[in-house]
Design a protein around this motif. Structure first.
Motif, PDB file in Angstrom:
ATOM      1  N   LYS A 215      63.760 108.277  68.200  1.00 59.39           N
ATOM      2  CA  LYS A 215      63.591 107.888  66.711  1.00 59.39           C
ATOM      3  C   LYS A 215      62.325 107.856  66.245  1.00 59.39           C
ATOM      4  O   LYS A 215      62.037 108.578  64.861  1.00 59.39           O
ATOM      5  CB  LYS A 215      64.219 106.392  66.740  1.00 59.39           C
ATOM      6  CG  LYS A 215      63.824 105.789  65.449  1.00 59.39           C
ATOM      7  CD  LYS A 215      64.672 105.698  64.189  1.00 59.39           C
ATOM      8  CE  LYS A 215      63.742 104.736  63.063  1.00 59.39           C
ATOM      9  NZ  LYS A 215      64.125 103.521  63.229  1.00 59.39           N
ATOM     10  N   LYS A 216      61.215 107.327  66.761  1.00 61.57           N
ATOM     11  CA  LYS A 216      60.188 107.422  66.127  1.00 61.57           C
ATOM     12  C   LYS A 216      59.682 109.035  66.151  1.00 61.57           C
ATOM     13  O   LYS A 216      58.942 109.214  64.911  1.00 61.57           O
ATOM     14  CB  LYS A 216      59.061 106.689  67.143  1.00 61.57           C
ATOM     15  CG  LYS A 216      58.026 105.985  66.549  1.00 61.57           C
ATOM     16  CD  LYS A 216      57.291 104.967  67.453  1.00 61.57           C
ATOM     17  CE  LYS A 216      56.353 104.014  66.919  1.00 61.57           C
ATOM     18  NZ  LYS A 216      55.896 103.116  67.598  1.00 61.57           N
ATOM     19  N   ARG A 217      59.731 109.655  67.120  1.00 62.02           N
ATOM     20  CA  ARG A 217      59.194 110.977  66.935  1.00 62.02           C
ATOM     21  C   ARG A 217      59.898 111.829  66.191  1.00 62.02           C
ATOM     22  O   ARG A 217      59.311 112.449  64.985  1.00 62.02           O
ATOM     23  CB  ARG A 217      59.516 111.854  68.462  1.00 62.02           C
ATOM     24  CG  ARG A 217      58.257 112.482  68.950  1.00 62.02           C
ATOM     25  CD  ARG A 217      58.603 113.249  70.097  1.00 62.02           C
ATOM     26  NE  ARG A 217      59.498 112.394  71.037  1.00 62.02           N
ATOM     27  CZ  ARG A 217      59.972 112.900  72.210  1.00 62.02           C
ATOM     28  NH1 ARG A 217      60.310 114.172  72.124  1.00 62.02           N
ATOM     29  NH2 ARG A 217      60.790 111.983  73.018  1.00 62.02           N
ATOM     30  N   PHE A 218      61.402 111.722  65.775  1.00 59.00           N
ATOM     31  CA  PHE A 218      61.913 112.208  64.615  1.00 59.00           C
ATOM     32  C   PHE A 218      61.411 111.861  63.346  1.00 59.00           C
ATOM     33  O   PHE A 218      61.174 112.636  62.270  1.00 59.00           O
ATOM     34  CB  PHE A 218      63.454 112.263  64.751  1.00 59.00           C
ATOM     35  CG  PHE A 218      64.397 112.475  63.876  1.00 59.00           C
ATOM     36  CD1 PHE A 218      64.404 114.013  63.699  1.00 59.00           C
ATOM     37  CD2 PHE A 218      65.021 111.889  62.921  1.00 59.00           C
ATOM     38  CE1 PHE A 218      65.342 114.668  62.853  1.00 59.00           C
ATOM     39  CE2 PHE A 218      65.953 112.450  62.062  1.00 59.00           C
ATOM     40  CZ  PHE A 218      65.934 114.009  62.113  1.00 59.00           C
ATOM     41  N   VAL A 219      61.306 110.662  62.958  1.00 59.25           N
ATOM     42  CA  VAL A 219      60.849 110.204  61.729  1.00 59.25           C
ATOM     43  C   VAL A 219      59.564 110.724  61.495  1.00 59.25           C
ATOM     44  O   VAL A 219      59.254 111.243  60.264  1.00 59.25           O
ATOM     45  CB  VAL A 219      60.950 108.596  61.752  1.00 59.25           C
ATOM     46  CG1 VAL A 219      60.013 107.928  60.463  1.00 59.25           C
ATOM     47  CG2 VAL A 219      62.432 108.018  61.706  1.00 59.25           C
ATOM     48  N   ASN A 220      58.546 110.671  62.463  1.00 53.07           N
ATOM     49  CA  ASN A 220      57.274 111.205  62.168  1.00 53.07           C
ATOM     50  C   ASN A 220      57.398 112.714  62.010  1.00 53.07           C
ATOM     51  O   ASN A 220      56.745 113.313  61.152  1.00 53.07           O
ATOM     52  CB  ASN A 220      56.382 111.049  63.500  1.00 53.07           C
ATOM     53  CG  ASN A 220      55.929 109.757  63.697  1.00 53.07           C
ATOM     54  OD1 ASN A 220      55.879 108.930  62.788  1.00 53.07           O
ATOM     55  ND2 ASN A 220      55.499 109.343  64.801  1.00 53.07           N
ATOM     56  N   TYR A 221      58.397 113.381  62.652  1.00 55.98           N
ATOM     57  CA  TYR A 221      58.466 114.883  62.338  1.00 55.98           C
ATOM     58  C   TYR A 221      59.121 114.888  61.026  1.00 55.98           C
ATOM     59  O   TYR A 221      58.497 115.948  60.145  1.00 55.98           O
ATOM     60  CB  TYR A 221      59.415 115.236  63.146  1.00 55.98           C
ATOM     61  CG  TYR A 221      59.851 116.803  62.905  1.00 55.98           C
ATOM     62  CD1 TYR A 221      58.930 117.899  63.474  1.00 55.98           C
ATOM     63  CD2 TYR A 221      61.001 117.182  62.213  1.00 55.98           C
ATOM     64  CE1 TYR A 221      59.267 119.138  63.147  1.00 55.98           C
ATOM     65  CE2 TYR A 221      61.266 118.678  61.954  1.00 55.98           C
ATOM     66  CZ  TYR A 221      60.516 119.709  62.375  1.00 55.98           C
ATOM     67  OH  TYR A 221      60.573 120.837  62.188  1.00 55.98           O
ATOM     68  N   LEU A 222      59.969 114.489  60.336  1.00 54.11           N
ATOM     69  CA  LEU A 222      60.368 114.342  58.951  1.00 54.11           C
ATOM     70  C   LEU A 222      59.159 114.232  58.113  1.00 54.11           C
ATOM     71  O   LEU A 222      59.203 115.018  57.281  1.00 54.11           O
ATOM     72  CB  LEU A 222      61.281 113.263  58.754  1.00 54.11           C
ATOM     73  CG  LEU A 222      62.772 113.454  59.420  1.00 54.11           C
ATOM     74  CD1 LEU A 222      63.795 112.422  59.254  1.00 54.11           C
ATOM     75  CD2 LEU A 222      63.549 114.933  59.033  1.00 54.11           C
TER      76      LEU A 222
END
Ligand SMILES: Cc1ncc(COP(=O)(O)O)c(C=O)c1O
Length: 420
Positions: A342-349
Motif C-alpha cells: 500500500k505505502k509503495r503504491f500510494v507513493n508511486y501514484l
C-alpha cells in the motif's frame, strides 16, 4: 490580469496532474464573494441566512444553521445535545457509540463534553458502522450514537433510527462527507436529532471553510442559535424567527441592555457572509456537481475493470440498495494480496502526479492523539477498520468530465500495482 490568473493556476496545480479537487470555484462564486466584500457587511448576515433557509428546504431538514466549519458543526451539535436547556439532554459520563473509522473532530467534541466513547467496527462493504456490532454494544449506559456517513455512503439509517428510538438514544449524524446523498429519497443528515455538514475545499460544495448544522426541533434550534454566537441573542435582526425569543428575554430582564442578553453558554462559530454567499451559490449547482462526479466515477471504474490488465486488484464501494450517492472523492481498497504494497503504491501514484489521501483517518485508535487520551483502554481490535487503514485510499472526483489523458494516467499508474 491574465498573467496573474496563470500564476494562481500554477500555484494550485503545482504538483499534481490529477488532484483531489480541481479549482472548485466558479467565476460566479468568486464574483458573489467579492460583492459581499465590497458591501463591507462581511460578518454573518442576510446571505448566510438565505443559504440556511435554502439548505434546510432542499434537504428536508426542519432547521439549519451555518457555521465556520464542519468541525464547528459537530462541536455545536454535541454541546446542544448536552445543553441544560434541553429536555432529554446528554450528561457528562454518558456513553456514546462511535465508528472507529472517523475524523478527529467527529469525536473530540464528545470527549470535550465529557462523554465516554465506545468504538464500533465498520462494515467493509459500506465503510460505515456495522449495525450488528452497534446492536451488541448498546447497554443501559448508552445514551447516544455519533454516526459518520463515509464519503457519500451511509449504513442503513432507517434501521439505526429504529434502534435509537427503541433505546431512547440521541443520534448525531456527522454528514460532513455526504451532502446530497439519499437513502430511499431521504437526504442523509435528516435522520439524526442533529447533523453536521462541511464545506471545506474538496467536499461536495465548498466555501473554502464552512459548515452547517441541522436539527429537528425549535427547542434545539434556539439552543444552537445561542451557542453559535457567544450564548447571545445577537444578530437577531437577520433572523426574524428569533425575534420573539429575543423580546421575551428582554421583557423578563428589564434591568439589562436588551441588545446584550446572554441566555446560554457559548462559542463563536459564526461564518462570514462571504462564506455564506459562496456556499449558497455552489449549493444551487449541487445536483449538477453530483451528476458530474458520479459520471466520472463510473468512467474510471469502467476503464479499470474493462482493461486487459484487470485482475481484481481493486475493490470499489458498492452502492447499497435504494441509495443515491453524492460523492466527494473516490474511495478504493486494494486487494488483500497487496497489503504490504500500500505505502509503495500510494507513493508511486504521488510520483506520477496522482494525489491521494487516506480514507478519513484510517483506524483512528492508531493515532497518537487517541493514545494520548487513552481512547482504547481495553485495547479492543477493529479488524475491518484496520483493513481500511491498510488497504484503503482515495482519489479525487472532479466536476468536469474526465479527459482521456487523465484516464490513461490513472489506468497506467494503477496497474503498476502488479509490478512495483
Ligand atoms: C467525517 C468528517 N467530519 C468532520 C470533518 C471536519 O470538517 P471541517 O474540515 O469543515 O472542519 C471532516 C473533514 O473533512 C470529515 O471528513
Amino acid at each position: 490580469m491574465k498573467k496573474n490568473k496563470q500564476k494562481i493556476n500554477n500555484l494550485i496545480n503545482k504538483k499534481y496532474k490529477y488532484q483531489l479537487l480541481e479549482n472548485g470555484f466558479s467565476k460566479e462564486d468568486i464574483l458573489i464573494g467579492k460583492k459581499v466584500l465590497n458591501s463591507r457587511q462581511i460578518t454573518m448576515a442576510s446571505f448566510t441566512r438565505k443559504f440556511e433557509t435554502a439548505f434546510a428546504k432542499k434537504i428536508g431538514a426542519k432547521y439549519a444553521l451555518m457555521v465556520n466549519s464542519g468541525s464547528s458543526a459537530n462541536l455545536l451539535a454535541t454541546f446542544a445535545a448536552g445543553n441544560l436547556m434541553r429536555k432529554n439532554s446528554l450528561k457528562r459520563g454518558d456513553e456514546v457509540l462511535v465508528p472507529a473509522l472517523c475524523w478527529s473532530t467527529s469525536i473530540w467534541p464528545l470527549v470535550q463534553f465529557g462523554l465516554k466513547l465506545k468504538f464500533i467496527d465498520i462494515d467493509l462493504e459500506t465503510l460505515n458502522i456495522k449495525i450488528d456490532e452497534l446492536k451488541k454494544n448498546i447497554s443501559k449506559k448508552t445514551k447516544a450514537i455519533m454516526l459518520i456517513n463515509v464519503l457519500g455512503i451511509s449504513a442503513n439509517l432507517f434501521d439505526i433510527s429504529k434502534l435509537a428510538k427503541k433505546n431512547n438514544l440521541t443520534i448525531i449524524e456527522d454528514n460532513c462527507e455526504s451532502l446530497g446523498s439519499r437513502l430511499k429519497n431521504k437526504y442523509l443528515g435528516t435522520f439524526g436529532d442533529f447533523a453536521s455538514f462541511s464545506f471545506f475545499y474538496s467536499h461536495q460544495i465548498t466555501s473554502g471553510e464552512g459548515g452547517m448544522v441541522v436539527c429537528k426541533t425549535k427547542e434545539d434550534y434556539d439552543i444552537l442559535f445561542a451557542l453559535r454566537s457567544h450564548g447571545w441573542l445577537g444578530g437577531t435582526r437577520f433572523y426574524k424567527r428569533n425575534l420573539r425569543l429575543y423580546k421575551s428575554y428582554a421583557k423578563k430582564n428589564p434591568q439589562l441592555d436588551p441588545r446584550y442578553i446572554f441566555i446560554n453558554s457559548g462559542f463563536n462559530l459564526r461564518p462570514t457572509d462571504i462564506q455564506g454567499a459562496i456556499a449558497h451559490n455552489q449549493f444551487k449547482r449541487l445536483n449538477s456537481l453530483m451528476r458530474e462526479r458520479n459520471q466520472n466515477r463510473n468512467i474510471i471504474i469502467k476503464t479499470l475493470i474493462s482493461s486487459k490488465k484487470w485482475n481484481n486488484q481493486f475493490k470499489f464501494i458498492n452502492i447499497p440498495p435504494n441509495f443515491k450517492p453524492s460523492w466527494m472523492g473516490f474511495p478504493i481498497l486494494l486487494s488483500k494480496r497487496f497489503r504490504n504494497k500500500k505505502k509503495r503504491f500510494v507513493n508511486y501514484l504521488d510520483s506520477k502526479g496522482i494525489e491521494t489521501r487516506p480514507i478519513i483517518s484510517g483506524n483512528f485508535l492508531n493515532q497518537p492523539a487517541a493514545k494520548l487520551y487513552k481512547l482504547n483502554k481495553e485495547k479492543r481490535k477493529y479488524p475491518n477498520t484496520q483493513a481500511v487503514q491498510e488497504l484503503g485510499f482515495l482519489i479525487g472526483l472532479h466536476t468536469k468530465k474526465i479527459d482521456k489523458n487523465k484516464l490513461k494516467l490513472i489506468h497506467d499508474a494503477f496497474f503498476k500495482i502488479d509490478s512495483i
